[in-house]
Design a protein around this motif. Structure first.
Motif, PDB file in Angstrom:
ATOM      1  N   THR A  11       0.859  -1.179   0.000  1.00 51.81           N
ATOM      2  CA  THR A  11       0.000   0.000   0.000  1.00 51.81           C
ATOM      3  C   THR A  11       0.896   1.229   0.000  1.00 51.81           C
ATOM      4  N   PRO A  12       0.409   2.362  -0.485  1.00 53.13           N
ATOM      5  CA  PRO A  12       1.264   3.558  -0.469  1.00 53.13           C
ATOM      6  C   PRO A  12       1.681   3.955   0.936  1.00 53.13           C
ATOM      7  N   ALA A  23       0.817  -3.970 -11.491  1.00 53.95           N
ATOM      8  CA  ALA A  23       0.549  -2.608 -11.942  1.00 53.95           C
ATOM      9  C   ALA A  23      -0.727  -2.518 -12.772  1.00 53.95           C
ATOM     10  N   GLU A  24      -1.186  -3.635 -13.320  1.00 55.40           N
ATOM     11  CA  GLU A  24      -2.424  -3.640 -14.093  1.00 55.40           C
ATOM     12  C   GLU A  24      -3.664  -3.427 -13.222  1.00 55.40           C
ATOM     13  N   GLU A  72      -5.878   3.425  -8.340  1.00 53.55           N
ATOM     14  CA  GLU A  72      -6.747   4.441  -7.734  1.00 53.55           C
ATOM     15  C   GLU A  72      -6.412   4.679  -6.270  1.00 53.55           C
ATOM     16  N   GLU A  73      -6.001   3.634  -5.573  1.00 54.05           N
ATOM     17  CA  GLU A  73      -5.593   3.801  -4.175  1.00 54.05           C
ATOM     18  C   GLU A  73      -4.395   4.743  -4.080  1.00 54.05           C
ATOM     19  N   TRP A 125      -4.422   8.399  -2.308  1.00 56.09           N
ATOM     20  CA  TRP A 125      -3.505   8.562  -1.175  1.00 56.09           C
ATOM     21  C   TRP A 125      -2.532   9.700  -1.448  1.00 56.09           C
ATOM     22  N   THR A 126      -2.023   9.762  -2.669  1.00 47.66           N
ATOM     23  CA  THR A 126      -1.048  10.803  -3.015  1.00 47.66           C
ATOM     24  C   THR A 126      -1.658  12.182  -2.865  1.00 47.66           C
ATOM     25  N   ILE A 127      -2.867  12.373  -3.345  1.00 50.44           N
ATOM     26  CA  ILE A 127      -3.526  13.670  -3.212  1.00 50.44           C
ATOM     27  C   ILE A 127      -3.728  14.020  -1.750  1.00 50.44           C
TER      28      ILE A 127
END
Length: 322
Positions: A158-159, A291-292, A298-299, A303-305
């Protein structure tokens, strides 16, 4: 008022593949402002390219992707400078720590923080400066896919866990593995951005692609390695590229060759309008099975935003890609 109609921004454009990308783009697009951005420009790359081409369209701007605050400072300086609209964002900068774990100024694992998070914030801060048909080009790597057997073991979960790895995860991985994990994030984010561009009419004409530059020599990516590794990477391996390409893999390249490929993605007509496409050299290539997965893409996007936005208003703007 700028004398140039548009600009191209290349992160990490002062050395290695980034330098050759900047050189190629400056030669092909003399009427475009080429901005190379990295922490330092020790060899005066911008001046070197201008002198070599007898032009003046390349400039250098300092950029430290290891600090979200400094990424914001860069975006503010871009605004203040009044640079022309951006026709291509080329996210080339990357870092690898072969030894123990390192962290950014924000406390994030450094490979993930520099290679993914800093670039993502830079995109959101500059997206309003893009031309209608702009391109976003992200340098990833084949090491994101363990099936290619490059000898690295990406461990993307997970990020949150990648950004803030737990002690057991740190103990069980190497710096090179963490680099490979950051390259998984690059691919996931590329595919997510491509889908978000495609879903919004205002971004229909934009392009977002990723590049696997292959195993490449010489490269400044080994700058944190031992002196012998640095020496071999810079002075010995480049001479062996034809042999290595023949006996190990066809995707082993000189930095100049990969730089030409990256420049092609930034301006080549054949790439126009593609969204969420991954390239090896100049051919479209499949990504890893992991990566597909759209849910992982989307997670990471969400998370990045959440991580880089400073306010609810900015979070909403980033989510809408405004």
């Amino acid at each position: 008022m700028s004398t140039y109609a548009t600009s191209i921004l290349i992160t990490g454009g002062t050395q290695g593949m980034g330098y050759h990308t900047a050189l190629s783009l400056a030669k092909q697009q003399p009427s475009t402002l080429i901005v190379i951005a990295s922490r330092t420009d020790p060899k005066n790359a911008a001046a070197s390219i201008n002198k070599l081409l007898d032009q003046s369209n390349v400039i250098y701007m300092p950029l430290d992707l290891s600090s979200l605050a400094k990424v914001r400072e860069f975006a503010t300086r871009w605004d203040t400078a009044g640079h022309p609209p951006i026709q291509a964002l080329v996210f080339n900068a990357a870092i690898q720590f072969p030894g123990g774990i390192e962290y950014t100024q924000d406390g994030v694992e450094a490979s993930f923080g520099v290679n993914h998070l800093g670039h993502a914030l830079l995109f959101h801060l500059l997206v309003s400066k893009l031309t209608n048909d702009a391109r976003v080009v992200i340098v990833s790597s084949g090491v994101h896919d363990p099936s290619l057997k490059w000898g690295l073991s990406p461990a993307y979960t997970t990020p949150e866990e990648v950004a803030y790895p737990k002690p057991e995860a740190i103990k069980g991985s190497s710096g090179r593995d963490r680099y490979a994990t950051s390259k998984v994030a690059n691919v996931l984010w590329t595919l997510a951005l491509g889908r978000h561009f495609a879903s919004q009419p205002s971004h229909n004409d934009k392009t977002v692609v990723a590049l696997d530059p292959g195993l490449m020599f010489p490269t400044n990516l080994a700058r944190n390695a031992s002196w012998i590794v640095r020496f071999l990477s810079l002075n010995v391996a480049p001479r062996l590229v034809p042999l290595l390409r023949a006996v190990v893999s066809s995707n082993i390249n000189l930095a100049s060759e990969s730089g030409e490929n990256l420049a092609w993605l930034a301006v080549g007509n054949e790439v126009r309008g593609k969204k969420g496409v991954y390239f090896e050299k100049r051919g479209e290539h499949c990504v890893s099975k992991q990566a597909e997965q759209e849910e992982l893409q989307e997670e990471l996007w969400r998370w990045t935003i959440d991580k880089v936005a400073e306010s609810p208003e900015e979070k909403a703007r980033f989510a809408k890609i405004e």
